[in-house]
Design a protein around this motif. Structure first.
Motif, PDB file in Angstrom:
ATOM      1  N   HIS A  93       0.822  -1.220   0.000  1.00  0.00           N
ATOM      2  CA  HIS A  93       0.000   0.000   0.000  1.00  0.00           C
ATOM      3  C   HIS A  93       0.852   1.266   0.000  1.00  0.00           C
ATOM      4  O   HIS A  93       0.303   2.377  -0.025  1.00  0.00           O
ATOM      5  N   ASP A  94       2.168   1.119   0.018  1.00  0.00           N
ATOM      6  CA  ASP A  94       3.046   2.288  -0.015  1.00  0.00           C
ATOM      7  C   ASP A  94       2.943   2.984  -1.374  1.00  0.00           C
ATOM      8  O   ASP A  94       2.869   2.343  -2.430  1.00  0.00           O
ATOM      9  N   ALA A  95       2.942   4.303  -1.336  1.00  0.00           N
ATOM     10  CA  ALA A  95       2.752   5.081  -2.567  1.00  0.00           C
ATOM     11  C   ALA A  95       3.838   4.812  -3.596  1.00  0.00           C
ATOM     12  O   ALA A  95       3.565   4.743  -4.808  1.00  0.00           O
ATOM     13  N   ASP A  96       5.093   4.658  -3.162  1.00  0.00           N
ATOM     14  CA  ASP A  96       6.192   4.406  -4.100  1.00  0.00           C
ATOM     15  C   ASP A  96       6.038   3.044  -4.778  1.00  0.00           C
ATOM     16  O   ASP A  96       6.321   2.902  -5.971  1.00  0.00           O
ATOM     17  N   VAL A  97       5.603   2.050  -4.015  1.00  0.00           N
ATOM     18  CA  VAL A  97       5.410   0.711  -4.579  1.00  0.00           C
ATOM     19  C   VAL A  97       4.258   0.730  -5.578  1.00  0.00           C
ATOM     20  O   VAL A  97       4.351   0.166  -6.681  1.00  0.00           O
ATOM     21  N   ILE A  98       3.154   1.382  -5.225  1.00  0.00           N
ATOM     22  CA  ILE A  98       2.019   1.481  -6.144  1.00  0.00           C
ATOM     23  C   ILE A  98       2.418   2.245  -7.404  1.00  0.00           C
ATOM     24  O   ILE A  98       2.034   1.888  -8.522  1.00  0.00           O
ATOM     25  N   GLY A  99       3.235   3.309  -7.215  1.00  0.00           N
ATOM     26  CA  GLY A  99       3.659   4.073  -8.376  1.00  0.00           C
ATOM     27  C   GLY A  99       4.508   3.268  -9.339  1.00  0.00           C
ATOM     28  O   GLY A  99       4.459   3.495 -10.554  1.00  0.00           O
ATOM     29  N   MET A 100       5.261   2.297  -8.835  1.00  0.00           N
ATOM     30  CA  MET A 100       6.119   1.486  -9.690  1.00  0.00           C
ATOM     31  C   MET A 100       5.357   0.350 -10.369  1.00  0.00           C
ATOM     32  O   MET A 100       5.516   0.110 -11.568  1.00  0.00           O
ATOM     33  N   PHE A 101       4.507  -0.339  -9.611  1.00  0.00           N
ATOM     34  CA  PHE A 101       3.863  -1.545 -10.144  1.00  0.00           C
ATOM     35  C   PHE A 101       2.420  -1.311 -10.614  1.00  0.00           C
ATOM     36  O   PHE A 101       1.813  -2.218 -11.209  1.00  0.00           O
ATOM     37  N   LYS A 102       1.881  -0.122 -10.335  1.00  0.00           N
ATOM     38  CA  LYS A 102       0.517   0.228 -10.759  1.00  0.00           C
ATOM     39  C   LYS A 102      -0.486  -0.842 -10.266  1.00  0.00           C
ATOM     40  O   LYS A 102      -0.519  -1.153  -9.088  1.00  0.00           O
ATOM     41  N   ASP A 103      -1.280  -1.356 -11.193  1.00  0.00           N
ATOM     42  CA  ASP A 103      -2.288  -2.359 -10.814  1.00  0.00           C
ATOM     43  C   ASP A 103      -1.786  -3.787 -11.024  1.00  0.00           C
ATOM     44  O   ASP A 103      -2.573  -4.731 -11.088  1.00  0.00           O
ATOM     45  N   ASN A 104      -0.473  -3.932 -11.116  1.00  0.00           N
ATOM     46  CA  ASN A 104       0.123  -5.265 -11.282  1.00  0.00           C
ATOM     47  C   ASN A 104       0.660  -5.796  -9.957  1.00  0.00           C
ATOM     48  O   ASN A 104       1.733  -6.402  -9.901  1.00  0.00           O
ATOM     49  N   ILE A 105      -0.056  -5.543  -8.877  1.00  0.00           N
ATOM     50  CA  ILE A 105       0.318  -6.076  -7.564  1.00  0.00           C
ATOM     51  C   ILE A 105      -0.675  -7.176  -7.202  1.00  0.00           C
ATOM     52  O   ILE A 105      -1.876  -6.936  -7.125  1.00  0.00           O
ATOM     53  N   PHE A 106      -0.164  -8.384  -6.999  1.00  0.00           N
ATOM     54  CA  PHE A 106      -1.015  -9.542  -6.697  1.00  0.00           C
ATOM     55  C   PHE A 106      -0.639 -10.088  -5.318  1.00  0.00           C
ATOM     56  O   PHE A 106       0.544 -10.247  -5.012  1.00  0.00           O
ATOM     57  N   PHE A 107      -1.638 -10.394  -4.526  1.00  0.00           N
ATOM     58  CA  PHE A 107      -1.419 -10.895  -3.163  1.00  0.00           C
ATOM     59  C   PHE A 107      -2.077 -12.258  -3.026  1.00  0.00           C
ATOM     60  O   PHE A 107      -3.288 -12.392  -3.145  1.00  0.00           O
ATOM     61  N   VAL A 108      -1.265 -13.304  -2.774  1.00  0.00           N
ATOM     62  CA  VAL A 108      -1.779 -14.675  -2.696  1.00  0.00           C
ATOM     63  C   VAL A 108      -1.228 -15.335  -1.437  1.00  0.00           C
ATOM     64  O   VAL A 108      -0.030 -15.239  -1.148  1.00  0.00           O
ATOM     65  N   THR A 109      -2.109 -16.013  -0.694  1.00  0.00           N
ATOM     66  CA  THR A 109      -1.679 -16.799   0.459  1.00  0.00           C
ATOM     67  C   THR A 109      -1.295 -18.186  -0.007  1.00  0.00           C
ATOM     68  O   THR A 109      -2.107 -18.899  -0.612  1.00  0.00           O
ATOM     69  N   ALA A 110      -0.069 -18.595   0.262  1.00  0.00           N
ATOM     70  CA  ALA A 110       0.427 -19.881  -0.242  1.00  0.00           C
ATOM     71  C   ALA A 110       0.027 -21.039   0.660  1.00  0.00           C
ATOM     72  O   ALA A 110      -0.361 -22.094   0.197  1.00  0.00           O
ATOM     73  N   SER A 111       0.143 -20.893   1.967  1.00  0.00           N
ATOM     74  CA  SER A 111      -0.207 -21.897   2.981  1.00  0.00           C
ATOM     75  C   SER A 111       0.812 -23.031   3.034  1.00  0.00           C
ATOM     76  O   SER A 111       1.747 -23.108   2.229  1.00  0.00           O
ATOM     77  N   LYS A 112       0.608 -23.948   3.987  1.00  0.00           N
ATOM     78  CA  LYS A 112       1.582 -25.002   4.255  1.00  0.00           C
ATOM     79  C   LYS A 112       1.669 -26.014   3.122  1.00  0.00           C
ATOM     80  O   LYS A 112       2.726 -26.575   2.842  1.00  0.00           O
ATOM     81  N   ALA A 113       0.551 -26.304   2.461  1.00  0.00           N
ATOM     82  CA  ALA A 113       0.543 -27.280   1.363  1.00  0.00           C
ATOM     83  C   ALA A 113       0.121 -26.567   0.081  1.00  0.00           C
ATOM     84  O   ALA A 113      -1.015 -26.674  -0.366  1.00  0.00           O
ATOM     85  N   PRO A 114       1.020 -25.777  -0.524  1.00  0.00           N
ATOM     86  CA  PRO A 114       0.638 -24.932  -1.659  1.00  0.00           C
ATOM     87  C   PRO A 114       0.410 -25.737  -2.939  1.00  0.00           C
ATOM     88  O   PRO A 114       1.059 -26.743  -3.183  1.00  0.00           O
ATOM     89  N   ASN A 115      -0.518 -25.280  -3.725  1.00  0.00           N
ATOM     90  CA  ASN A 115      -0.764 -25.826  -5.047  1.00  0.00           C
ATOM     91  C   ASN A 115      -0.386 -24.731  -6.037  1.00  0.00           C
ATOM     92  O   ASN A 115      -1.111 -23.746  -6.190  1.00  0.00           O
ATOM     93  N   PHE A 116       0.751 -24.901  -6.705  1.00  0.00           N
ATOM     94  CA  PHE A 116       1.283 -23.824  -7.527  1.00  0.00           C
ATOM     95  C   PHE A 116       0.354 -23.499  -8.696  1.00  0.00           C
ATOM     96  O   PHE A 116       0.176 -22.339  -9.048  1.00  0.00           O
ATOM     97  N   LYS A 117      -0.252 -24.530  -9.284  1.00  0.00           N
ATOM     98  CA  LYS A 117      -1.160 -24.268 -10.405  1.00  0.00           C
ATOM     99  C   LYS A 117      -2.375 -23.459  -9.965  1.00  0.00           C
ATOM    100  O   LYS A 117      -2.875 -22.608 -10.707  1.00  0.00           O
ATOM    101  N   VAL A 118      -2.860 -23.713  -8.749  1.00  0.00           N
ATOM    102  CA  VAL A 118      -3.987 -22.942  -8.232  1.00  0.00           C
ATOM    103  C   VAL A 118      -3.590 -21.487  -8.031  1.00  0.00           C
ATOM    104  O   VAL A 118      -4.376 -20.568  -8.299  1.00  0.00           O
ATOM    105  N   ILE A 119      -2.345 -21.257  -7.593  1.00  0.00           N
ATOM    106  CA  ILE A 119      -1.864 -19.880  -7.435  1.00  0.00           C
ATOM    107  C   ILE A 119      -1.905 -19.146  -8.775  1.00  0.00           C
ATOM    108  O   ILE A 119      -2.374 -18.007  -8.876  1.00  0.00           O
TER     109      ILE A 119
END
Length: 701
Positions: A93-119
């Motif tokens: 949510h930092d302004a500098d980070v948003i300014g660099m990546f625009k709307d290309n910021i993705f947030f995903v919870t991986a968890s203990k048993a991640p499924n990479f294809k689902v990510i």
């Protein structure tokens, strides 16, 4: 005249939205895809909630690592409960980070048993693309590269939250294939192969005291508790934000004797986890449970029945607790328990519509989430006794690796009342026999695309509640449904994100079944093909819930034969167009919810036969243009909820006959329809609500 003008403007806007949605469909994008954890693919950065202190320096340093041109992978490492996820949110949510990546910021919870294809599937869905059928993890990476190139030249920031061992090689492949991607990883583990690692420090004494005061003394910070006692408690929490919040909430308003007892319990605490970094905080958290009433503690421990990093539906918990603890079926007791647990920071509540319970008296919009460490604490508490004597069994099966005690079980049976079995995508449904004569609640958490119900189900004579949830991306049909016919004590079944291809005779033979729920299921074909006469079957079925089942086009006539049905909820079924005329046969129906069935054109005239109907909810049925002429025959109707029914232009004159009607909940656009009826002698109250939709829940899936 003004109302007419406003209505035309609204209709014009709605038509414009419909047109845009149709154009989106034609170019191959998705409207939305549902799964066991809500709207899959919503990778929006969650908001930072609650009181945060002491992260300024960490945000500044991690931000510099992210926006610099150095390493592609940045790791934030710390023990559980330190605030790694909070830090990652703040960086995004930092302004500098948003300014660099625009709307290309993705947030995903991986968890203990991640499924990479689902990510990767979530990233596609987040962007609005139809999700391809990935053959391998490498194929998923390749197609992600193509999608990102198509969407634009901006660099990409992917946050993988709560990563455990096993994803390192795939993360490296992702960075090699897509050089413009930056990956921010949060983990309890330090990954040597990633050079750019930030080790998050615990809170300083000053910041720890500030956070604790906010949790324990929320008004003005003052207290009669001596400063030296507060200081010892704060130092005992070791600078862990989660411990400070939970312990502070548990001691809020308590007498000094409770504070002193807490310190004494800490001094007697013994190590019970292999990880020393987690051991200290878990000892502190464990003492916060001692102040809970026994009922609240049992309900808290039950939450571990659901997978980590998933939203837990309140309605599933209600089904469990009604049978385990004899709570009221209306859900009020269960929601009160969740409020209490939330006040103590043991869960976070997520309500997708803030006024949901007020409007419909229903809790299908309520969920809770739980920190991984708090879930681990619940599992640890449940494992303090021998397996044969435990109240609840929480099983997590990796592949087909069953615990030895299960495989070797021969003579002894377990006395658990609750059992949870979680399997991953590689599970082959090759079950070992199990004796579970006392289990009353069974929770099956599924990821595999092929799944067969265990044969030992037929011997579970006391089973009252069965919850089957698919947490994979695609729905699938569960095999072995006929085994349910042996469950003579079963009262509640909940299917979530599964395919029901036919109405099985075995389900219809469940004479004690009281409630069945279909959440985000594919059930339309099953009901279309249903030729079984349900009359005289399911004699005790009183509640049917159908939510987000978007292949249901017509409410099936066969269900109209269930004369015992008292409550029917068909909500968010956006393809439902018609309701069978035999609907009037549901002579025992008391509550009918049709909330957000956006294509439903009208109610059947036979609805006038429902003399026992007390509550009707048609909110957000935007395509409904009229109400039945026979509405006035609903002699028992007391409440109508009809917000968002913008297609209605008038009410049938027969509504004057609704002598028992006391409460109409609507919005400003539909309130005028009742202005001629408000002064009738039945004391009708028109309650006008403003829209109150909470979109923050999209961040929590």
């Amino acid at each position: 005249m003004q109302i007419s003008v406003d209505s035309k403007r609204i209709l014009e806007k709605v038509n414009g939205i419909d047109g845009r949605l149709e154009r989106i469909e034609t170019i191959g994008k998705c409207e939305r895809v549902c799964s066991g954890n809500g709207l899959v693919g919503c990778c929006v950065v969650p908001k930072v909630r609650g009181f945060v202190v002491g992260f300024e320096e960490a945000v500044r340093e991690v931000k510099m690592l992210v926006v610099s041109g150095g390493e592609q992978v940045v790791v934030v490492s710390a023990p559980g409960g330190c605030g790694k996820t909070t830090l990652a949110k703040m960086v995004c949510h930092d302004a500098d980070v948003i300014g660099m990546f625009k709307d290309n910021i993705f947030f995903v919870t991986a968890s203990k048993a991640p499924n990479f294809k689902v990510i990767i599937e979530r990233l596609f869905e987040h962007r609005g693309f139809r999700v391809p059928e990935f053959q391998t993890d490498e194929d998923a990476i390749y197609q992600l590269e193509s999608m990102l190139k198509w969407t634009g030249p901006n660099p990409v920031l992917l946050v993988l939250d709560d990563v455990w061992s096993g994803l390192e090689s795939l993360i490296e492949k992702l960075t090699m294939q897509i050089p413009e991607i930056k990956i921010l990883v949060t983990s309890r583990i330090v990954f040597p192969r990633f050079k750019s690692t930030y080790k998050l420090k615990l809170l300083s004494d000053k910041d720890a005291m500030a956070l604790f005061h906010h949790s324990a003394f929320p008004q003005d910070g003052s207290s009669s508790i001596p400063d030296d006692l507060v200081d010892k408690i704060v130092r005992g929490c070791g600078g862990f934000p989660l411990a400070l919040e939970v312990v502070g909430r548990s001691l809020r308003g308590k007498p000094i004797e409770i504070w002193k007892r807490t310190l004494k319990q800490w001094s007697e605490g013994k190590s019970f986890f292999s990880s020393e970094s987690n051991n200290e905080i878990l000892i502190r958290l464990q003492t916060s449970l001692s102040s809970l009433e026994e009922m609240y503690k049992e309900c808290y421990l039950d939450l571990a029945s659901f997978p980590e990093d998933q939203r837990i539906p309140a309605t599933a918990l209600i089904d469990m607790w009604v049978e385990l603890y004899n709570l009221d079926e209306d859900g009020v007791d269960a929601i009160a328990i969740l409020h209490e647990l939330s006040m103590r920071c043991l869960v976070d509540q997520v309500v997708t519509r803030k006024d949901a319970s007020e409007i419909s008296g229903h809790y299908n919009e309520h969920f809770v989430t739980q920190h991984d460490l708090l879930r681990e604490l619940a599992i640890h508490q449940s494992r303090q006794e021998l397996i044969e004597k435990r109240k609840r069994l929480i099983m997590e099966i990796d592949g087909n690796d069953f615990p030895r005690w299960w495989i070797e079980q021969r003579q002894h049976s377990v006395c658990a009342r609750l059992m949870s079995i979680s399997t991953d995508e590689s599970f082959s449904s090759s079950w070992h026999e199990m004796k579970l004569p006392n289990v009353e609640v069974l929770v099956l958490n599924i990821q595999a695309r092929k799944y067969t119900l265990p044969q030992f189900l037929e011997k579970m004579d006391r089973l009252k509640v069965l919850i089957i949830t698919n947490y994979g991306f695609s729905s699938f049909e569960i095999q072995g449904i006929p085994v349910l016919g042996y469950l003579s004590s079963l009262k509640r079944i909940r299917f979530e994100h599964v395919l029901i291809s036919s109405i099985s005779d075995s389900i219809l033979k469940l004479r004690n079944l009281r409630k069945i729920s279909f959440i985000m299921c594919e059930i339309g074909e099953a009901f279309r093909k249903c030729t079984i006469r349900i009359l005289d079957m399911l004699p005790n079925l009183s509640d049917i819930v159908i939510d987000y089942c978007n292949d249901l086009v017509e409410f099936p006539a066969c269900l109209c034969e269930i004369r015992s049905l008292e409550e029917l909820s068909i909500t968010n079924c956006h393809e439902l167009v018609t309701i069978a005329e035999d609907f009037g046969k549901l002579e025992s129906l008391k509550k009918l919810r049709l909330h957000a069935c956006t294509k439903l054109l009208e109610l059947p005239e036979s609805i006038g036969s429902l003399k026992k109907l007390v509550f009707l909810d048609i909110s957000d049925c935007i395509s409904m243009s009229k109400l039945p002429v026979q509405m006035g025959d609903l002699c028992g109707l007391r409440k109508i909820h009809m917000r968002g029914c913008r297609g209605l232009s008038e009410l049938p004159p027969s509504v004057k006959g609704l002598q028992q009607l006391k409460d109409v909940t609507c919005d400003e656009e539909t309130a005028y329809l009742w202005q001629h009826y408000e002064n009738y002698p039945n004391d009708l109250e028109i309650c006008v609500h403003k829209e109150d939709v909470n979109l923050d829940w999209l961040h929590d899936i």
